[in-house]
Design a protein around this motif. Structure first.
Motif, PDB file in Angstrom:
ATOM      1  N   LEU A  35       0.821  -1.211   0.000  1.00 57.49           N
ATOM      2  CA  LEU A  35       0.000   0.000   0.000  1.00 57.49           C
ATOM      3  C   LEU A  35       0.857   1.263   0.000  1.00 57.49           C
ATOM      4  N   SER A  36       1.963   1.231   0.755  1.00 55.09           N
ATOM      5  CA  SER A  36       2.817   2.413   0.804  1.00 55.09           C
ATOM      6  C   SER A  36       3.491   2.670  -0.537  1.00 55.09           C
ATOM      7  N   LYS A  37       3.791   1.613  -1.291  1.00 54.63           N
ATOM      8  CA  LYS A  37       4.362   1.787  -2.626  1.00 54.63           C
ATOM      9  C   LYS A  37       3.375   2.453  -3.575  1.00 54.63           C
ATOM     10  N   HIS A  38       2.089   2.305  -3.254  1.00 56.84           N
ATOM     11  CA  HIS A  38       1.047   2.987  -4.030  1.00 56.84           C
ATOM     12  C   HIS A  38       0.684   4.332  -3.406  1.00 56.84           C
ATOM     13  N   GLN A  39       1.519   4.763  -2.437  1.00 61.50           N
ATOM     14  CA  GLN A  39       1.397   6.063  -1.780  1.00 61.50           C
ATOM     15  C   GLN A  39       0.114   6.211  -0.976  1.00 61.50           C
ATOM     16  N   ALA A  40      -0.425   5.090  -0.505  1.00 66.20           N
ATOM     17  CA  ALA A  40      -1.537   5.140   0.445  1.00 66.20           C
ATOM     18  C   ALA A  40      -0.973   5.317   1.847  1.00 66.20           C
ATOM     19  N   ARG A  41      -1.794   5.822   2.740  1.00 61.19           N
ATOM     20  CA  ARG A  41      -1.409   5.972   4.144  1.00 61.19           C
ATOM     21  C   ARG A  41      -2.066   4.854   4.954  1.00 61.19           C
ATOM     22  N   ILE A  42      -1.327   4.285   5.897  1.00 57.34           N
ATOM     23  CA  ILE A  42      -1.814   3.190   6.713  1.00 57.34           C
ATOM     24  C   ILE A  42      -2.338   3.743   8.030  1.00 57.34           C
ATOM     25  N   ALA A  43      -3.558   3.345   8.411  1.00 58.13           N
ATOM     26  CA  ALA A  43      -4.107   3.707   9.716  1.00 58.13           C
ATOM     27  C   ALA A  43      -4.372   2.436  10.503  1.00 58.13           C
ATOM     28  N   TYR A  44      -4.069   2.484  11.793  1.00 55.63           N
ATOM     29  CA  TYR A  44      -4.329   1.328  12.649  1.00 55.63           C
ATOM     30  C   TYR A  44      -4.752   1.809  14.023  1.00 55.63           C
ATOM     31  N   GLY A  45      -5.845   1.252  14.526  1.00 53.07           N
ATOM     32  CA  GLY A  45      -6.350   1.630  15.834  1.00 53.07           C
ATOM     33  C   GLY A  45      -5.880   0.671  16.904  1.00 53.07           C
ATOM     34  N   GLY A  46      -4.628   0.781  17.300  1.00 58.21           N
ATOM     35  CA  GLY A  46      -4.048  -0.172  18.233  1.00 58.21           C
ATOM     36  C   GLY A  46      -3.761   0.415  19.599  1.00 58.21           C
ATOM     37  N   ASN A  47      -3.522  -0.502  20.550  1.00 60.01           N
ATOM     38  CA  ASN A  47      -3.185  -0.067  21.904  1.00 60.01           C
ATOM     39  C   ASN A  47      -1.702   0.269  22.005  1.00 60.01           C
ATOM     40  N   LEU A  48      -1.204   0.419  23.227  1.00 58.06           N
ATOM     41  CA  LEU A  48       0.184   0.838  23.429  1.00 58.06           C
ATOM     42  C   LEU A  48       1.078  -0.311  23.878  1.00 58.06           C
ATOM     43  N   ASP A  49       0.679  -1.542  23.611  1.00 61.42           N
ATOM     44  CA  ASP A  49       1.492  -2.713  23.934  1.00 61.42           C
ATOM     45  C   ASP A  49       2.773  -2.672  23.105  1.00 61.42           C
TER      46      ASP A  49
END
Length: 297
Positions: A35-49
């Motif tokens: 996805l990053s090679k296609h210049q998309a941005r990655i979003a992830y709703g994760g905790n702080l582990d």
């Protein structure tokens, strides 16, 4: 590029099956790279582990830049924020500098979280920013105190409102008697994020071959058939989530269903990632389904 600056939510968590852990992680990081090679941005709703997916994605995306924008957006859900200390958030933000955009869900809003000269800043957009020092933080948290179930649902709905697509990988289904498969919230998190994203008319892609909730999501959306042949008792909320997904399955454009089947199939990480790109790129284009895992966009 078609995906340039698109924000793709990766809805991922480990399944109860330890056998697929390595394959799940490989697929996740391969997808982030694609996805990053296609210049998309990655979003992830994760905790702080520190050992969780949040920081695995962060390390993968550390050397990726999209001009002034961060390639990775970490979205902290409301229950995680309420359980975090001022010092913990300050240390997190101070270590990231400009490599990661950190956001936080508060109610139905998503705010950009920052760290300025020992103060936390909450940017609501339109030049509206609130800053807090240590002495003001506890009162601020109390303003947003909610039951965890409400907090998770608010956050999942809010995330779906700000992203352009959602990819589901793994996830808990709440199998009764299996503590490793317990989900948090009224509904399984992955199912809920897919549901709200699809309700908004945006692309969703469940990677079913790795099992977990993403597999059940693909069945509910009529992308694949359930071949398990066994009935399992789940936590309250699982069946409700599957019923809700069935009700919105008609929102999927017919011309991407074959690509969705490819993304759901038992393919290599690279092939699944290409199929995901195909689905997101073609969702609103009205193009005939490609069904080709090997064709770059």
């Amino acid at each position: 590029m078609v995906l340039k600056d698109k924000v793709v939510l990766i809805s991922v968590s480990a399944t109860s099956s330890q056998e697929k852990t390595a394959e799940l992680e490989k697929t996740l990081l391969t997808l982030c790279d694609k996805l990053s090679k296609h210049q998309a941005r990655i979003a992830y709703g994760g905790n702080l582990d520190p050992d969780g997916f949040t920081f695995k994605i962060e390390r993968k995306m550390a050397d990726r830049h999209l001009g002034p924008k961060s390639a990775f957006i970490h979205i902290i859900d409301q229950p995680t924020f309420l359980a975090s200390s001022f010092e913990q958030l300050g240390e997190l933000l101070g270590s990231r500098e400009k490599l990661v955009e950190t956001q936080v869900c508060l109610g139905t809003n998503v705010l950009t979280l920052g760290w300025r000269r020992g103060r936390l800043s909450f940017d609501r957009g339109r030049d509206t920013t609130e800053t807090l020092d240590r002495s003001e933080f506890d009162a601020f948290q109390r303003r947003y105190a909610v039951q965890p179930e409400d907090g998770y649902t608010n956050s999942r709905r809010a995330k779906a409102d700000i992203v352009d697509a959602c990819v589901a990988i793994g996830g808990k289904t709440g199998i009764v008697g299996n503590s490793a498969d317990k989900f948090f919230g009224r509904l399984p998190g992955i199912a809920e994020e897919v549901y709200y994203t699809l309700c908004a008319g945006r692309p969703v892609v469940p990677v079913a071959s790795l099992g977990g909730c993403a597999h059940d999501v693909a069945v509910a959306l009529r992308i694949i058939r359930d071949s398990s042949g066994t009935e399992v008792q789940h936590q309250v909320g699982f069946e409700q989530a599957m019923t809700a997904l069935v009700s919105v399955s008609g929102k999927i454009p017919e011309h991407v269903r074959q690509d969705l089947q490819l993304a759901a199939g038992p393919h290599t990480a690279a092939e699944i990632s290409q199929a995901v790109v195909n689905v997101i790129s073609r969702w609103n284009a009205g193009q005939p389904q490609g069904g080709n895992l090997y064709t770059g966009m």
